[in-house]
Design a protein around this motif. Structure first.
Motif, PDB file in Angstrom:
ATOM      1  N   ASP A  87       0.830  -1.201   0.000  1.00  0.00           N
ATOM      2  CA  ASP A  87       0.000   0.000   0.000  1.00  0.00           C
ATOM      3  C   ASP A  87       0.868   1.257   0.000  1.00  0.00           C
ATOM      4  OD1 ASP A  87       0.843  -0.894   2.553  1.00  0.00           O
ATOM      5  OD2 ASP A  87      -0.945  -0.158   3.568  1.00  0.00           O
ATOM      6  N   ASP A 104      -4.422   8.529  -1.795  1.00  0.00           N
ATOM      7  CA  ASP A 104      -4.998   8.135  -0.508  1.00  0.00           C
ATOM      8  C   ASP A 104      -5.679   6.770  -0.587  1.00  0.00           C
ATOM      9  OD1 ASP A 104      -4.151  10.358   0.858  1.00  0.00           O
ATOM     10  OD2 ASP A 104      -6.124  11.315   0.946  1.00  0.00           O
ATOM     11  N   ARG A 107      -2.823   4.252  -0.724  1.00  0.00           N
ATOM     12  CA  ARG A 107      -2.070   4.220   0.531  1.00  0.00           C
ATOM     13  C   ARG A 107      -2.871   3.584   1.673  1.00  0.00           C
ATOM     14  NH1 ARG A 107      -0.902   9.318   0.990  1.00  0.00           N
ATOM     15  NH2 ARG A 107       1.186   9.087   0.110  1.00  0.00           N
ATOM     16  N   HIS A 108      -4.174   3.785   1.691  1.00  0.00           N
ATOM     17  CA  HIS A 108      -4.970   3.373   2.843  1.00  0.00           C
ATOM     18  C   HIS A 108      -5.882   2.171   2.606  1.00  0.00           C
ATOM     19  CE1 HIS A 108      -3.534   6.842   4.979  1.00  0.00           C
ATOM     20  NE2 HIS A 108      -4.006   7.665   4.071  1.00  0.00           N
ATOM     21  N   SER A 111      -5.341  -0.338   5.376  1.00  0.00           N
ATOM     22  CA  SER A 111      -5.914   0.169   6.630  1.00  0.00           C
ATOM     23  C   SER A 111      -7.437   0.116   6.591  1.00  0.00           C
ATOM     24  CB  SER A 111      -5.457   1.605   6.879  1.00  0.00           C
ATOM     25  OG  SER A 111      -4.068   1.647   7.098  1.00  0.00           O
ATOM     26  N   PHE A 150      -8.723   6.761  11.804  1.00  0.00           N
ATOM     27  CA  PHE A 150      -8.867   6.451  10.383  1.00  0.00           C
ATOM     28  C   PHE A 150     -10.133   7.089   9.820  1.00  0.00           C
ATOM     29  CE2 PHE A 150     -10.455   3.860   6.880  1.00  0.00           C
ATOM     30  CZ  PHE A 150      -9.342   3.813   6.055  1.00  0.00           C
ATOM     31  N   ASN A 153     -10.171  10.635   8.159  1.00  0.00           N
ATOM     32  CA  ASN A 153      -9.578  10.942   6.851  1.00  0.00           C
ATOM     33  C   ASN A 153     -10.638  11.575   5.958  1.00  0.00           C
ATOM     34  OD1 ASN A 153      -8.722  10.566   4.033  1.00  0.00           O
ATOM     35  ND2 ASN A 153      -7.034   9.397   4.929  1.00  0.00           N
TER      36      ASN A 153
END
Length: 193
Positions: A87, A104, A107-108, A111, A150, A153
């Motif tokens: 990621d 984003d 990257r997430h 998560s 989280f 975001n």
């Protein structure tokens, strides 16, 4: 695995660079799933397009696993008990060229799986065996505090939606468009201010 030379990439050749990666490595196994890595990524992009998502979100869904192609970890990292952090690797590759919402979502997306496991009691049961294994390597469900953070975001809804398409994009022999179809869209997203 040789690390690509990122220093020569620019907005005019990044799409060709990604196309080359898909051509060379797209047929590789996708972490024990019944689809190749490119089939998985095409399916995610297809699901986003089918849902009427914006071009940025379609591109994010398509490229969410680009880090599997661009990092230095072995192909069998999960089997060796190693989290490849694909990621972050993927986000690092696309960040100079794509809008932050694309970055984003890439990257997430891991998560987001951990987040959904923490906040949705039914979500874990939807995960494939390979996703369950990777969840363990990635740290398991987020703590309540981490889940709250989280959720703050600004792109959380898009990130979670890309994650859900990621989970659904594992259907063997499903027909989708290929990279050539998505390439003009990717370039349009890159070219936007």
């Amino acid at each position: 695995m040789t690390k690509p030379d990122f220093s020569k990439l620019d907005k005019d050749n990044i799409v060709d660079f990604i196309a080359d990666i898909f051509a060379r490595r797209g047929a590789e196994e996708y972490l024990g799933e019944d689809v190749s890595i490119s089939e998985h990524m095409y399916q995610a992009g297809h699901l986003a397009e089918e849902a009427g998502a914006s071009e940025e979100i379609i591109v994010a869904a398509l490229l969410h696993d680009i880090g599997h192609f661009t990092n230095e970890f072995p192909d069998n990292a999960a089997e060796l008990g190693i989290d490849s952090h694909h990621d972050r690797a993927g986000a690092a590759v696309v960040a100079p060229f794509f809008p932050s919402i694309v970055t984003d979502c890439i990257r997430h997306h891991v998560s987001a799986k951990r987040y959904l496991c923490a906040v949705d009691p039914d979500y874990f049961a939807t995960l494939s065996d390979a996703s369950v294994l990777s969840l363990k390597l990635q740290g398991g469900p987020l703590t309540p505090e981490a889940a709250d953070k989280f959720a703050q975001n600004e792109d959380v809804e898009a990130i979670v939606q890309v994650r859900k398409w990621d989970d659904e994009a594992k259907v063997p022999e499903k027909k989708t468009e290929t990279f050539a179809y998505f390439a003009p869209m990717i370039q349009r997203v890159v070219d936007r201010p």
